[in-house]
Design an enzyme around this catalytic site. Structure first.
Site, PDB file in Angstrom:
ATOM      1  N   CYS A   1      13.397 -12.385 -21.267  1.00 35.45           N
ATOM      2  CA  CYS A   1      11.975 -12.747 -21.109  1.00 35.45           C
ATOM      3  C   CYS A   1      11.726 -14.229 -21.366  1.00 35.45           C
ATOM      4  O   CYS A   1      10.681 -14.754 -20.997  1.00 35.45           O
ATOM      5  CB  CYS A   1      11.106 -11.914 -22.040  1.00 35.45           C
TER       6      CYS A   1
ATOM      7  N   ASN B   1       5.412  -5.822 -17.610  1.00 38.16           N
ATOM      8  CA  ASN B   1       6.295  -6.908 -18.048  1.00 38.16           C
ATOM      9  C   ASN B   1       7.365  -7.119 -16.971  1.00 38.16           C
ATOM     10  O   ASN B   1       8.209  -6.254 -16.759  1.00 38.16           O
ATOM     11  CB  ASN B   1       6.926  -6.502 -19.387  1.00 38.16           C
TER      12      ASN B   1
ATOM     13  N   HIS C   1       4.306 -15.020 -22.463  1.00 39.64           N
ATOM     14  CA  HIS C   1       5.039 -13.951 -21.800  1.00 39.64           C
ATOM     15  C   HIS C   1       4.226 -12.665 -21.972  1.00 39.64           C
ATOM     16  O   HIS C   1       3.675 -12.400 -23.033  1.00 39.64           O
ATOM     17  CB  HIS C   1       6.422 -13.787 -22.430  1.00 39.64           C
TER      18      HIS C   1
HETATM   19  C1  LIG Z   1       6.774   0.243 -26.926  1.00 38.63           C
HETATM   20  C2  LIG Z   1       5.462   0.253 -27.706  1.00 38.63           C
HETATM   21  C3  LIG Z   1       4.300   0.181 -26.753  1.00 38.63           C
HETATM   22  C4  LIG Z   1       5.403   1.579 -28.463  1.00 38.63           C
HETATM   23  O1  LIG Z   1       4.216   1.625 -29.200  1.00 38.63           O
HETATM   24  P1  LIG Z   1       4.214   2.152 -30.689  1.00 38.63           P
HETATM   25  O2  LIG Z   1       2.820   2.143 -31.163  1.00 38.63           O
HETATM   26  O3  LIG Z   1       5.216   1.349 -31.452  1.00 38.63           O
HETATM   27  O4  LIG Z   1       4.665   3.630 -30.468  1.00 38.63           O
HETATM   28  P2  LIG Z   1       5.839   4.408 -31.196  1.00 38.63           P
HETATM   29  O5  LIG Z   1       7.147   3.834 -30.785  1.00 38.63           O
HETATM   30  O6  LIG Z   1       5.489   4.480 -32.656  1.00 38.63           O
HETATM   31  O7  LIG Z   1       5.697   5.794 -30.553  1.00 38.63           O
HETATM   32  C5  LIG Z   1       4.624   6.630 -30.889  1.00 38.63           C
HETATM   33  C6  LIG Z   1       4.836   7.961 -30.211  1.00 38.63           C
HETATM   34  O8  LIG Z   1       4.603   7.800 -28.802  1.00 38.63           O
HETATM   35  C7  LIG Z   1       5.693   8.327 -28.077  1.00 38.63           C
HETATM   36  N1  LIG Z   1       5.855   7.583 -26.836  1.00 38.63           N
HETATM   37  C8  LIG Z   1       6.691   6.558 -26.567  1.00 38.63           C
HETATM   38  N2  LIG Z   1       6.515   6.158 -25.304  1.00 38.63           N
HETATM   39  C9  LIG Z   1       5.558   6.917 -24.771  1.00 38.63           C
HETATM   40  C10 LIG Z   1       4.954   6.985 -23.516  1.00 38.63           C
HETATM   41  N3  LIG Z   1       5.291   6.142 -22.515  1.00 38.63           N
HETATM   42  N4  LIG Z   1       3.988   7.897 -23.311  1.00 38.63           N
HETATM   43  C11 LIG Z   1       3.620   8.741 -24.277  1.00 38.63           C
HETATM   44  N5  LIG Z   1       4.172   8.747 -25.498  1.00 38.63           N
HETATM   45  C12 LIG Z   1       5.132   7.826 -25.740  1.00 38.63           C
HETATM   46  C13 LIG Z   1       6.866   8.190 -28.995  1.00 38.63           C
HETATM   47  O9  LIG Z   1       7.865   9.099 -28.634  1.00 38.63           O
HETATM   48  C14 LIG Z   1       6.253   8.487 -30.330  1.00 38.63           C
HETATM   49  O10 LIG Z   1       6.165   9.884 -30.464  1.00 38.63           O
HETATM   50  P3  LIG Z   1       6.418  10.589 -31.906  1.00 38.63           P
HETATM   51  O11 LIG Z   1       5.410   9.990 -32.821  1.00 38.63           O
HETATM   52  O12 LIG Z   1       6.219  12.028 -31.588  1.00 38.63           O
HETATM   53  O13 LIG Z   1       7.823  10.201 -32.250  1.00 38.63           O
HETATM   54  C15 LIG Z   1       5.405  -0.906 -28.713  1.00 38.63           C
HETATM   55  O14 LIG Z   1       6.301  -0.684 -29.764  1.00 38.63           O
HETATM   56  C16 LIG Z   1       5.678  -2.229 -28.088  1.00 38.63           C
HETATM   57  O15 LIG Z   1       4.989  -2.663 -27.209  1.00 38.63           O
HETATM   58  N6  LIG Z   1       6.707  -2.931 -28.580  1.00 38.63           N
HETATM   59  C17 LIG Z   1       7.092  -4.197 -28.010  1.00 38.63           C
HETATM   60  C18 LIG Z   1       7.842  -3.935 -26.754  1.00 38.63           C
HETATM   61  C19 LIG Z   1       8.091  -5.172 -25.961  1.00 38.63           C
HETATM   62  O16 LIG Z   1       7.299  -6.063 -25.971  1.00 38.63           O
HETATM   63  N7  LIG Z   1       9.211  -5.201 -25.261  1.00 38.63           N
HETATM   64  C20 LIG Z   1       9.547  -6.276 -24.399  1.00 38.63           C
HETATM   65  C21 LIG Z   1       9.818  -7.495 -25.164  1.00 38.63           C
HETATM   66  S1  LIG Z   1       9.965  -8.834 -24.136  1.00 38.63           S
END
Ligand SMILES: CC(C)(COP(=O)(O)OP(=O)(O)OC[C@H]1O[C@@H](n2cnc3c(N)ncnc32)[C@H](O)[C@@H]1OP(=O)(O)O)[C@@H](O)C(=O)NCCC(=O)NCCS
Length: 331
Positions: A113, A288, A258
């Site tokens: 990224c 993204n 980004h």
């Molecule tokens: C990925 C992201 C959106 C997840 O959000 P979060 O609030 O951390 O969510 P969690 O990982 O705690 O997951 C919460 C629940 O949602 C679920 N879940 C994950 N993806 C899901 C989806 N697409 N749809 C529905 N539920 C989902 C998980 O399994 C978890 O379930 P559980 O509580 O039963 O285990 C977040 O962590 C994020 O944006 N991180 C940065 C990612 C990023 O920027 N990546 C690129 C970098 S350049």
């Protein structure tokens, strides 16, 4: 010493729009979950057979036209992608071939990224040193063919999209404009926090049927850890760039972060005390697009009239590696 001016920008996104609702037909997810956690409403996916080089070509031709130049004017290509069309050679040479530029060097950058900011830094050094005067800088990504679109991969699959963005960089003797400075960082201690484990050059064989069965050829991510670092490193990198030039947040006209997650962008904006008008956000449309994100957002911002001559622009990125960085540009 010459400075690096951004003489033209361009972008290309595939026509195929994939909405959050479309994803609910493939995996257990919902529009509400995706919008609330990420701000993404839709993304673009390439049609079968479209290469990264093809998307990069379309973005490049748009950027060259905006700069009033043609491929023959370009001295070097710098291209960022984490999803090359082939393991080797890099996508840069395929773009070079598409543009009919035989003989011109093509450099691929592996900084995920952060690739556009890394690439800008490299191109700026070439131009300042006098080695090249016109550089085509491209970010391109095909994520859709490499993600796990079953429920197993939903945390990642909903985030990413396909696209390409390009900028034509030219040497200018005008010391009042251009790239003021670039600031690059990496911390490999976090390499496995967001990575594609296989196929792997250090394993023999590089990939097995079992690994594919286990989904280890798909990207995997510790989303919370990525989030935690991104919201600290991105504002830090903006402040580093401003401090290096004796400037402050109050001097900024536009920041293009980004686009990883709308919540990350909003936290960066709050930490820096910037208004909505000062921060570009297009994640709702494209998700993204990794290396392509910043140049697509830049090309859109230019076309929306959000940059005027003399404006202070900051590009800032964070991503897999971890890698991060910023660039300050006097438009
Ligand atoms: C990925 C992201 C959106 C997840 O959000 P979060 O609030 O951390 O969510 P969690 O990982 O705690 O997951 C919460 C629940 O949602 C679920 N879940 C994950 N993806 C899901 C989806 N697409 N749809 C529905 N539920 C989902 C998980 O399994 C978890 O379930 P559980 O509580 O039963 O285990 C977040 O962590 C994020 O944006 N991180 C940065 C990612 C990023 O920027 N990546 C690129 C970098 S350049």
């Amino acid at each position: 010493m010459p400075r690096t001016a951004i003489a033209g920008t361009g972008y290309y996104v595939p026509e195929r729009v994939v909405t959050n609702h479309d994803l609910t037909l493939l995996m257990a997810t919902s529009d509400e979950w995706i919008v609330e956690r990420t701000g993404i409403r839709e993304r673009r996916w390439v049609p079968e057979g479209m290469s990264g080089a093809e998307m990069a070509k379309r973005a490049s031709l748009m950027a060259l036209e905006a700069a009033g130049l043609v491929p023959a004017d370009v001295d070097a290509i710098v291209l960022g992608t984490l999803n090359p069309d082939h393991f080797a050679p890099g996508t840069g040479v395929f773009l070079q071939r598409e543009l009919g530029m035989a003989g011109v060097p093509a450099i691929d950058i592996r900084a995920q990224c952060s690739a556009f900011v890394y690439g800008l830094s490299i191109a700026d050094a070439f131009i300042r040193s006098g080695q090249y005067r016109t550089i085509l800088l491209v970010g391109v990504e095909i994520q859709s063919t490499g993600i796990d679109v079953s429920t197993r991969g939903r945390d990642i699959a909903v985030l990413f999209g396909d696209g390409a963005g390009a900028a034509v960089l030219t040497a200018t003797e005008d010391q009042d404009r251009g790239v003021l400075s670039t600031h690059l960082h990496a911390d490999g201690r976090f390499a496995e926090m967001l990575w594609v484990e296989f196929e792997s050059g250090k394993h023999h064989p590089r990939i097995t049927a079992d690994m594919i069965h286990e989904g280890r050829h798909f990207p995997s991510m510790n989303g919370k850890e990525v989030f935690k670092h991104a919201v600290v490193r991105m504002p830090e990198a903006v402040e580093e760039a401003l401090a290096a030039n004796g400037l402050g947040v109050g001097d900024l006209d536009l920041v293009i972060p980004h686009q990883a997650n709308l919540r990350i962008t909003q936290m960066v904006q709050r930490r820096l005390g910037l208004s909505d008008a000062q921060v570009v956000s297009n994640i709702h449309k494209y998700g993204n697009t990794t290396a392509a994100t910043i140049p697509i957002a830049l090309a859109e911002a230019v076309r929306e009239g959000r940059l005027e001559r003399g404006d202070l622009l900051c590009l800032v990125a964070f991503g897999s590696g971890f890698t991060w960085g910023s660039a300050l540009v006097r438009w």
